[in-house]
Design an enzyme around this catalytic site. Structure first.
Site, PDB file in Angstrom:
ATOM      1  N   TYR A   1     103.658  35.301  19.249  1.00 28.64           N
ATOM      2  CA  TYR A   1     102.490  34.441  19.575  1.00 28.64           C
ATOM      3  C   TYR A   1     102.455  34.686  21.116  1.00 28.64           C
ATOM      4  CZ  TYR A   1     100.200  29.342  19.986  1.00 28.64           C
ATOM      5  OH  TYR A   1      99.638  28.539  20.463  1.00 28.64           O
TER       6      TYR A   1
ATOM      7  N   SER B   1      97.350  29.004  25.317  1.00 27.61           N
ATOM      8  CA  SER B   1      98.781  27.845  24.840  1.00 27.61           C
ATOM      9  C   SER B   1      99.929  28.593  26.154  1.00 27.61           C
ATOM     10  CB  SER B   1      99.460  28.098  23.801  1.00 27.61           C
ATOM     11  OG  SER B   1     100.259  28.146  23.718  1.00 27.61           O
TER      12      SER B   1
END
Length: 309
Positions: A184, A158
Site C-alpha cells: 500500500y 495517503s
C-alpha cells in the site's frame, strides 16, 4: 517555494471549500465515486455546476449515487461510466470513449492493505489499481485535459506512503515476502510521484497535478483492516466523509491552487517534507517528491502498460 497555506483546515468540509466556485460548463471525472469520500467529492463538484462523471466498477451503485447527488444539488448533469482500474482494457476503453475537454480528473479510487493479489498481467494488485490504473487513465485523457487549458489532476494518496518508497527492483513482490502495508505504501508513494512528473511534463499544456492525504476517514476502503484503518489513529483525528473530501475538492476547484502543481497536501494545506517517518498523518517523504524517482516511475509505468498491450 513557499508552502501553500489556505484558510481551511482539519475540520473543513468539501462543501465549505467549494462554496462560491462556479464551474458551470466545465467537466469533471471522479474515480471510485460511488462510496466513501468519492461520493462527497462528486457532490461538491456537482454543487459548483460542473458536469460530473462518476467512474466506477459498480455501475448500479454509481446510479444510486447520481440520484442522491442530483437530489441534494439540483445538478442533473451527472453520468456513470464503468471503470476497472486493475484492467488496462477497461481503462483504455474509458479514455477512448471520452469526447471533448476535461477540467478536473480526481484519481480517488483505491484499495488498502489488501491480501496478496495479482492482475492478469502479474502486477501486484495495489500497485496496479492505485497507481498503474490511474496513470493509464490520465495518460489516456491527456488530450482532453490539455484541451481545457487549465486542467487539474487531483491524486488521493495517503500518509501510508511513508511505509515504503517505490521499490523499482521489485515492484510486484516477486522476490520479497508480500506485506500488505508495504505494498500500500509503495502504491501511495507512486501517487505522489505521478503528480510531480505529470506537472513537469504537462505544465506547458496548462495541466497541474497535486497529491493529498484525505485524513483518517472510516469507509469501505478499510474493508481489509477490520474497518478501522491501521488502528493507530486517535479518535479525535477521525474525520467525517465530508471532511475527508475537503482536501480533494480544494485541489480541484480553489483559485488558491491556480498554476500550482507537484505538491502534497494534508488538511487543506501543503505539508512539510520529512526525512523519517513522522509517526502521524502529516508530512511527505522526500523520496515521494524526488524528481528523478518521478521520471523513472513514469518510464517504468509506460513500459508496463505498453507490454500489457
Amino acid at each position: 517555494m513557499s508552502p501553500i497555506a489556505t484558510p481551511f483546515g482539519f475540520a473543513s468540509t468539501a462543501a465549505e471549500v467549494a462554496a462560491g466556485v462556479d464551474l458551470t460548463g466545465r467537466r469533471a471525472v471522479v474515480t471510485g465515486a460511488s462510496s466513501g469520500i468519492g461520493v462527497e467529492t462528486a457532490r461538491a463538484l456537482a454543487a459548483t455546476g460542473a458536469e460530473v462523471v462518476l467512474a466506477v466498477r459498480d455501475v448500479a451503485a454509481g446510479e444510486r449515487t447520481v440520484k442522491d447527488i442530483a437530489a441534494t444539488t439540483g445538478n442533473r448533469a451527472l453520468h456513470v461510466l464503468p471503470l476497472d482500474l486493475a484492467d488496462p482494457a477497461s481503462v483504455a476503453a474509458f479514455a477512448s470513449s471520452w469526447d471533448g475537454p476535461l477540467h478536473v480528473l480526481v484519481n480517488n479510487a483505491g484499495v488498502m492493505a489488501s491480501p496478496e493479489g495479482r492482475t492478469r498481467q502479474g502486477w501486484e494488485l495495489q500497485f496496479a489499481t492505485n497507481h498503474l490504473g490511474h496513470f493509464g487513465l490520465a495518460v489516456g485523457l491527456h488530450t482532453a485535459l490539455a484541451a481545457d487549458g487549465s486542467a487539474r489532476i487531483v491524486v488521493v494518496s495517503s500518509s501510508g506512503h511513508q511505509a515504503s518508497p517505490v521499490v523499482f527492483d521489485d515492484l510486484h513482490f516477486s522476490f520479497r515476502p508480500y506485506d500488505p502495508w508495504a505494498a500500500y505504501g509503495q502504491s501511495k508513494t507512486a501517487n505522489v510521484l505521478f503528480a510531480v512528473e505529470a506537472t513537469r511534463r504537462w505544465g506547458p499544456d496548462g495541466i497541474t497535478a497535486n497529491a493529498l492525504m484525505p485524513g483518517a476517514v472510516y469507509t469501505n476502503l478499510q474493508r481489509h483492516t477490520g474497518g478501522r484503518g491501521s488502528g493507530r489513529v486517535p479518535p479525535e483525528l477521525i474525520k467525517s466523509v465530508e471532511q475527508g473530501a475537503a482536501t480533494s475538492v480544494l485541489l480541484a476547484v480553489s483559485p488558491l491552487l491556480d498554476g500550482v502543481g507537484g505538491r502534497y497536501f494534508v488538511d487543506c494545506n501543503e505539508t512539510e517534507v520529512v526525512d523519517r517517518r513522522s509517526g502521524g498523518l502529516h508530512g511527505v517523504a522526500r523520496y515521494a517528491l524526488d524528481a528523478a524517482n518521478a521520471e523513472r516511475l513514469w518510464t517504468v509505468s509506460e513500459d508496463l502498460l505498453a507490454a500489457a498491450g
